[in-house]
Scaffold this active site. Structure first.
Site, PDB file in Angstrom:
ATOM      1  N   SER A  86       0.880  -1.248  -0.143  1.00  0.00           N
ATOM      2  CA  SER A  86      -0.029   0.213  -0.112  1.00  0.00           C
ATOM      3  C   SER A  86       0.928   1.340   0.123  1.00  0.00           C
ATOM      4  O   SER A  86       0.570   2.217  -0.560  1.00  0.00           O
ATOM      5  CB  SER A  86      -0.887   0.041   1.076  1.00  0.00           C
ATOM      6  OG  SER A  86      -2.158  -0.876   0.844  1.00  0.00           O
ATOM      7  N   ALA A 101       6.539  -0.941   3.583  1.00  0.00           N
ATOM      8  CA  ALA A 101       5.173  -1.207   4.638  1.00  0.00           C
ATOM      9  C   ALA A 101       5.948  -1.843   5.889  1.00  0.00           C
ATOM     10  O   ALA A 101       5.318  -1.619   7.075  1.00  0.00           O
ATOM     11  CB  ALA A 101       4.317  -2.232   3.837  1.00  0.00           C
ATOM     12  N   GLY A 130       4.372   0.404   9.186  1.00  0.00           N
ATOM     13  CA  GLY A 130       4.076  -0.382  10.215  1.00  0.00           C
ATOM     14  C   GLY A 130       5.293  -0.804  10.924  1.00  0.00           C
ATOM     15  O   GLY A 130       6.424  -0.724  10.288  1.00  0.00           O
ATOM     16  N   ASN A 283       7.892  -7.609  11.293  1.00  0.00           N
ATOM     17  CA  ASN A 283       6.689  -6.605  10.830  1.00  0.00           C
ATOM     18  C   ASN A 283       5.244  -7.095  11.653  1.00  0.00           C
ATOM     19  O   ASN A 283       5.019  -7.764  12.274  1.00  0.00           O
ATOM     20  CB  ASN A 283       6.648  -6.296   9.134  1.00  0.00           C
ATOM     21  CG  ASN A 283       5.930  -7.526   8.787  1.00  0.00           C
ATOM     22  OD1 ASN A 283       6.098  -8.697   9.246  1.00  0.00           O
ATOM     23  ND2 ASN A 283       4.979  -7.184   7.848  1.00  0.00           N
ATOM     24  N   CYS A 285       2.394  -7.963  10.712  1.00  0.00           N
ATOM     25  CA  CYS A 285       1.744  -9.180  10.397  1.00  0.00           C
ATOM     26  C   CYS A 285       2.493 -10.633  10.500  1.00  0.00           C
ATOM     27  O   CYS A 285       2.104 -11.616  10.235  1.00  0.00           O
ATOM     28  CB  CYS A 285       1.084  -9.361   9.108  1.00  0.00           C
ATOM     29  SG  CYS A 285      -0.329  -7.937   8.718  1.00  0.00           S
ATOM     30  N   GLU A 287       5.177 -11.713   8.695  1.00  0.00           N
ATOM     31  CA  GLU A 287       5.662 -12.501   7.814  1.00  0.00           C
ATOM     32  C   GLU A 287       7.028 -11.960   7.346  1.00  0.00           C
ATOM     33  O   GLU A 287       7.786 -12.516   6.511  1.00  0.00           O
ATOM     34  CB  GLU A 287       4.766 -12.178   6.453  1.00  0.00           C
ATOM     35  CG  GLU A 287       4.697 -10.864   5.484  1.00  0.00           C
ATOM     36  CD  GLU A 287       4.063  -9.979   6.397  1.00  0.00           C
ATOM     37  OE1 GLU A 287       3.534  -8.865   5.497  1.00  0.00           O
ATOM     38  OE2 GLU A 287       3.445 -10.087   7.319  1.00  0.00           O
ATOM     39  N   PRO A 432      -0.450 -10.930   3.862  1.00  0.00           N
ATOM     40  CA  PRO A 432      -1.790 -10.804   3.983  1.00  0.00           C
ATOM     41  C   PRO A 432      -2.555 -10.189   2.843  1.00  0.00           C
ATOM     42  O   PRO A 432      -3.693 -11.039   2.733  1.00  0.00           O
ATOM     43  CB  PRO A 432      -1.876 -10.347   5.176  1.00  0.00           C
ATOM     44  CG  PRO A 432      -1.039  -9.386   5.468  1.00  0.00           C
ATOM     45  CD  PRO A 432       0.222 -10.049   5.077  1.00  0.00           C
ATOM     46  N   GLY A 434      -4.437  -7.790   2.528  1.00  0.00           N
ATOM     47  CA  GLY A 434      -5.636  -7.794   3.046  1.00  0.00           C
ATOM     48  C   GLY A 434      -6.611  -6.543   1.930  1.00  0.00           C
ATOM     49  O   GLY A 434      -7.538  -6.720   1.450  1.00  0.00           O
ATOM     50  N   ILE A 436      -4.907  -4.764  -0.840  1.00  0.00           N
ATOM     51  CA  ILE A 436      -4.474  -5.158  -2.343  1.00  0.00           C
ATOM     52  C   ILE A 436      -5.208  -6.208  -2.876  1.00  0.00           C
ATOM     53  O   ILE A 436      -5.557  -5.938  -4.243  1.00  0.00           O
ATOM     54  CB  ILE A 436      -3.071  -5.015  -2.411  1.00  0.00           C
ATOM     55  CG1 ILE A 436      -2.530  -6.505  -2.108  1.00  0.00           C
ATOM     56  CG2 ILE A 436      -2.319  -3.929  -1.970  1.00  0.00           C
ATOM     57  CD1 ILE A 436      -0.941  -6.466  -2.470  1.00  0.00           C
TER      58      ILE A 436
END
Length: 586
Positions: A86, A101, A130, A283, A285, A287, A432, A434, A436
């Site tokens: 994003s 990100a 993040g 990060n 999430c 990953e 994830p 979410g 995009i």
């Protein structure tokens, strides 16, 4: 606001977007245009991004430049074959120009360091990123503070400061900040950390994960006690039952979905630059494991776009997929050069390892197009071949870039990747996706579909109701009564037990809760095997799931080599993003 952006050439395709995608783009991504009314169009947005990222080609010799890079980058995005994370969509070609990100920031055991990290967090969040933190170095509650002759308040008290800071920083005007907070299993305050999210008012801007070690997992298996270590002194302060702590962790995850777990030794066995330090955080999430001050730029390929319909049945177009992988790796490497980093330390650390994370989205849709149920052994076989191919092609692309532009500066030649010298220390990851995935009009990441009908709460509390387009298309072909089906979709997420729907459709569209927890974990483990970084996947459980099922999922993930795990029992969180009706979680 931005100036009028040049339109893409007429020969290039216009993006074909769903209504939901257009709503998300308008609310969060399309820039206001100076000198004109309204916002840029999606085509203008993709051309803005493509031309900006392509300008990085000029940094290199003609031998290493890609002819017509802007047009090729644009077409890849406009066809929704690939989308970057994003911040790149929002900021490329605009004044902010912060394109990553994922960030990890260090937190040391001093007030000055902690407050400096809070400042850095605020700057990263303001720029659209993040942050992840390990709080393991902070001395435990009630420990000595020699400078004041007082008692330490412990890591959790300082985590609340980071959480509050997030509340008052709105990312880039469009994204609310996200954080990952990690504490290792042998920290003296670990039981308080595990219980933290059982209070829904606590740490609302944080995901929490416990860092598990091999020695702890052995102690749990053997039902032994293990030592809690004061990070200030390095000395054991207490010994407690490993099985008791693991059971507390399971209870908390069952009750609230948190904390998740990170298998730190597994993460560090795959650390491509061990001489730079041990990885302790990820990060938000989970990953992307990163060293302090590293950032990573992610992007995902919509694999459901690569199905060829043939007389003998649908197949995955590996040839076109391979071409897209190579172009996407180049795009992400260019992002590193075009990025305007929020801190000088972040720029230095990022360019030292040049980590990127290329993954996939639309995996559940791909399986549907191939007529393969997600919860089948055949789906696991597809996942294995697909991710193995993605990793090999992505590494080959990074190797070619290293030959043209040079390897990442921190490359340790004694520990080079098996595919040779690379441009990027990490190349593949599973994010994830979410938001995009909504833009791409596909299922998120490697998850099964959440429900045939999904209600997604997006920015400002707006609800987007979507019905899976492949199901609706197949239902029409079958001549089903859509009004009668709609009544069921309004009431439940799954169609597995609806006798009026043909059995082959019921099998082809398993929802997240139709899939057994063990199959969820096995799917994650296959993708992890071919991911340089981590895998973002949620082990979705029905509200009736037991604590024993949570425990089995965690133990299986460790056994199969996953780097982490997150379980989520439906209804355990009041503010979950996805539901199956406007008033009901599922």
């Amino acid at each position: 606001m931005i100036p009028m952006t040049a339109a893409p050439p007429d020969r290039l395709p216009l993006p074909l977007l769903t209504t939901e995608a257009r709503v998300v783009l308008r609310n969060r991504y399309l820039a206001k245009r100076r000198g004109a009314t309204g916002r840029e169009t999606p085509a203008h947005m993709f051309w803005r991004i493509a031309t900006d990222i392509a300008s990085a080609e000029l940094r290199y010799s003609k031998r290493s430049r890609l002819p017509h890079a802007a047009s090729r980058f644009y077409e890849m995005m406009a066809r929704l074959d690939f989308l970057p994370n994003s911040p790149t969509l929002m900021n490329a070609g605009r004044s902010l120009q912060q394109l990553s990100a994922c960030f990890v920031l260090p937190v040391e055991d001093s007030l000055a360091s902690i407050l400096e990290s809070v400042k850095s967090q605020a700057l990263v969040h303001q720029s659209g990123g993040g942050t992840g933190f390990s709080f393991n170095r902070i001395r435990p509650r009630h420990d000595l503070v020699a400078s004041t002759n007082g008692m330490a308040s412990g890591p959790i008290s300082f985590m609340r400061v980071f959480n509050l800071t997030t509340d008052v920083i709105k990312q880039g005007g469009a994204r609310r900040g996200a954080n990952m907070g990690i504490l290792q299993i042998d920290h003296p305050d670990i039981l308080d950390f595990i219980a933290l999210k059982r209070n829904p008012a606590e740490m609302t801007n944080f995901n929490l994960s416990v860092g598990l070690t091999r020695s702890f997992m052995r102690a749990r298996k053997q039902n032994r006690f293990y030592a809690l270590i004061n990070p200030r002194t390095g000395l054991a302060v207490k010994r407690i039952s490993a099985r008791m702590v693991f059971d507390r962790l399971v209870d908390a995850a069952w009750e609230s979905g948190e904390p998740g777990v990170l298998f730190l030794d597994t993460i560090n066995r795959a650390n491509p630059t061990p001489r730079l330090g041990r990885i302790e955080a990820t990060n938000p999430c989970g990953e992307q494991p990163l060293l302090p001050f590293e950032s990573c730029t992610l992007g995902s390929i919509n694999v459901s776009n690569f199905v060829l319909e043939r007389p003998d049945g649908p197949v995955l177009d590996y040839s076109r997929l391979g071409e897209t992988v190579e172009l996407a790796v180049r795009f992400l490497d260019n992002v590193i050069d075009r990025n305007r980093y929020p801190l000088a330390e972040i720029e230095a650390a990022t360019k030292r390892t040049r980590k990127i994370g290329l993954g996939i989205m639309g995996f559940a849709d791909l399986l549907i197009r191939l007529r393969i149920p997600y919860d089948s052994d055949q789906a696991l076989a597809v996942a294995r071949r697909l991710m193995q191919f993605l990793k090999s092609q992505a590494h080959r692309a990074s190797h070619r870039l290293a030959e043209e532009r040079g390897p990442y500066p921190a490359l340790h030649r004694d520990r080079a990747h098996t595919s040779g010298i690379l441009r990027n220390a990490t190349v593949t990851t599973i994010a994830p996706t979410g938001t995009i995935s909504i833009i791409a009009g596909c299922s998120p990441g490697i998850e099964p579909i959440y429900a045939i009908q999904t209600v997604r709460t997006v920015l400002n509390g707006r609800q987007l109701v979507t019905r899976h387009p492949l199901f609706m298309r197949m239902a029409r072909v079958e001549g089903l009564d859509l009004d009668r089906i709609q009544t069921h979709l309004d009431a439940a997420p799954s169609i597995r037990d609806v006798p009026t729907i043909p059995s082959h459709l019921r099998l082809l569209f398993p929802t997240a809760h139709d899939v057994a927890p063990e199959h969820h974990v096995r799917m994650q483990a296959i993708f992890q095997r071919y991911s340089d970084s981590g895998v973002s996947k949620t082990i979705n459980l029905p509200s009736t799931a037991t604590r024993q099922e949570v425990a089995r999922a965690l133990l299986l993930a460790h056994e199969l080599g996953c780097k982490g795990l997150t379980v989520f029992r439906s209804g355990s969180r009041a503010d979950q993003v996805l539901s199956c009706t406007k008033t009901k979680s599922c």
